[in-house]
Design a protein around this motif. Sequence first.
Motif, PDB file in Angstrom:
ATOM      1  N   ASN A  82      57.225  34.349  39.426  1.00  0.00           N
ATOM      2  CA  ASN A  82      55.747  35.615  39.253  1.00  0.00           C
ATOM      3  C   ASN A  82      55.733  36.052  40.962  1.00  0.00           C
ATOM      4  O   ASN A  82      56.257  35.941  41.313  1.00  0.00           O
ATOM      5  CB  ASN A  82      54.604  33.802  39.647  1.00  0.00           C
ATOM      6  N   LEU A  83      54.831  37.815  40.345  1.00  0.00           N
ATOM      7  CA  LEU A  83      55.211  38.709  40.758  1.00  0.00           C
ATOM      8  C   LEU A  83      53.548  38.797  40.981  1.00  0.00           C
ATOM      9  O   LEU A  83      53.174  39.500  39.955  1.00  0.00           O
ATOM     10  CB  LEU A  83      55.995  39.827  40.182  1.00  0.00           C
ATOM     11  N   ARG A  84      52.977  38.569  42.104  1.00  0.00           N
ATOM     12  CA  ARG A  84      51.088  38.514  42.081  1.00  0.00           C
ATOM     13  C   ARG A  84      51.153  39.134  43.145  1.00  0.00           C
ATOM     14  O   ARG A  84      51.360  39.786  44.009  1.00  0.00           O
ATOM     15  CB  ARG A  84      51.340  37.138  42.023  1.00  0.00           C
ATOM     16  N   THR A  85      49.732  39.091  42.681  1.00  0.00           N
ATOM     17  CA  THR A  85      48.497  40.144  44.276  1.00  0.00           C
ATOM     18  C   THR A  85      47.266  39.206  44.255  1.00  0.00           C
ATOM     19  O   THR A  85      47.898  38.525  43.598  1.00  0.00           O
ATOM     20  CB  THR A  85      48.508  41.384  44.009  1.00  0.00           C
ATOM     21  N   TYR A  86      47.004  39.594  44.831  1.00  0.00           N
ATOM     22  CA  TYR A  86      45.207  38.808  45.399  1.00  0.00           C
ATOM     23  C   TYR A  86      44.339  39.722  45.004  1.00  0.00           C
ATOM     24  O   TYR A  86      44.449  40.848  45.494  1.00  0.00           O
ATOM     25  CB  TYR A  86      45.605  38.236  46.724  1.00  0.00           C
ATOM     26  N   VAL A  87      42.873  39.035  44.664  1.00  0.00           N
ATOM     27  CA  VAL A  87      41.691  40.000  44.137  1.00  0.00           C
ATOM     28  C   VAL A  87      40.683  38.985  44.220  1.00  0.00           C
ATOM     29  O   VAL A  87      41.169  38.523  44.427  1.00  0.00           O
ATOM     30  CB  VAL A  87      42.376  40.142  42.493  1.00  0.00           C
ATOM     31  N   TRP A  97      46.085  38.041  40.764  1.00  0.00           N
ATOM     32  CA  TRP A  97      46.512  38.925  39.452  1.00  0.00           C
ATOM     33  C   TRP A  97      48.117  38.831  39.145  1.00  0.00           C
ATOM     34  O   TRP A  97      48.795  39.278  40.554  1.00  0.00           O
ATOM     35  CB  TRP A  97      46.074  40.237  39.573  1.00  0.00           C
ATOM     36  N   PHE A  98      48.522  38.333  38.220  1.00  0.00           N
ATOM     37  CA  PHE A  98      50.127  39.037  38.097  1.00  0.00           C
ATOM     38  C   PHE A  98      50.608  39.634  37.333  1.00  0.00           C
ATOM     39  O   PHE A  98      50.127  39.922  36.433  1.00  0.00           O
ATOM     40  CB  PHE A  98      49.887  37.247  37.039  1.00  0.00           C
ATOM     41  N   LEU A  99      51.293  40.905  38.114  1.00  0.00           N
ATOM     42  CA  LEU A  99      51.814  42.142  37.449  1.00  0.00           C
ATOM     43  C   LEU A  99      52.909  41.830  36.580  1.00  0.00           C
ATOM     44  O   LEU A  99      53.663  42.420  36.129  1.00  0.00           O
ATOM     45  CB  LEU A  99      52.818  42.698  39.128  1.00  0.00           C
ATOM     46  N   SER A 100      54.217  40.760  37.239  1.00  0.00           N
ATOM     47  CA  SER A 100      54.014  39.616  36.115  1.00  0.00           C
ATOM     48  C   SER A 100      55.398  38.734  36.407  1.00  0.00           C
ATOM     49  O   SER A 100      54.682  37.857  36.904  1.00  0.00           O
ATOM     50  CB  SER A 100      55.733  40.658  36.150  1.00  0.00           C
TER      51      SER A 100
END
Length: 244
Positions: A82-87, A97-100
């Motif tokens: 997963n490539l993710r960020t925090y929201v 939130w998954f970017l990919s």
Amino acid sequence: MVAYGAEQRVRLLALRAGWLTQTFVHWPFRPDAIQALLPGGLVVDDYEGAAWVGLTPFVMADVRPPGVPASLPGLPTFAETNLRTYVRHRDGRDGLWFLSIEVAFPPMVAARAIGAPYNPGTLRVSTDGDTVSYSGSRWIGDASYRLVVRPGDPIEPTERDVWLTSRWRAYTRRLGMLWETPVEHEPWPLATADVDVLEETLTAAAGLREAPLGEPLVHFSEGVRHVRLGPSRPCGPERVSQPS
């Protein structure tokens, strides 16, 4: 403050699994750079002024839908990254939130029905002595990665470590709606990790073109074996929002 343990019990079950042999590679970025990649209705969640993006390769094991007892075999074990960020949602609740999402098991791509950005590809996870190696490449497009780490000693997680690794819902977007998927599992057992190799084009493929604000922060975990995912449910219409 983000909870180290699950914030809610997942009583209505959609999937059971184990997330094993997981490495967390986190980079700090300008919040504005990450906000530009988010849908309306979500705002970037920052830690001490920085937004964070995580590359998290792992092994999906003992995957089984509800109703399949532990005495029967689940789905085949497969690799995922997963490539993710925090929201935060506009109601204030935090999540991922998954970017990919890269996956080596093509049937998982069916999760695109609720907006999960799955990409089928060739992924590998292997252990050789004191190193763990991950690699992946998409079947469509040229996004790829290679990561080799040397796990170290277990740690007592700091507040930032918990903030980066312990999130209990994921958001997706589909047909003008935001969707929420709840998750429950035991706290991550974390260890230090040194990086021998780190090569990736996933961040650029996701639209993140600028350089991070600093060197990556890396953790390793043997994993969590009792993951419970609830069914995804709509949590409001997408709408244009500005970073707060």
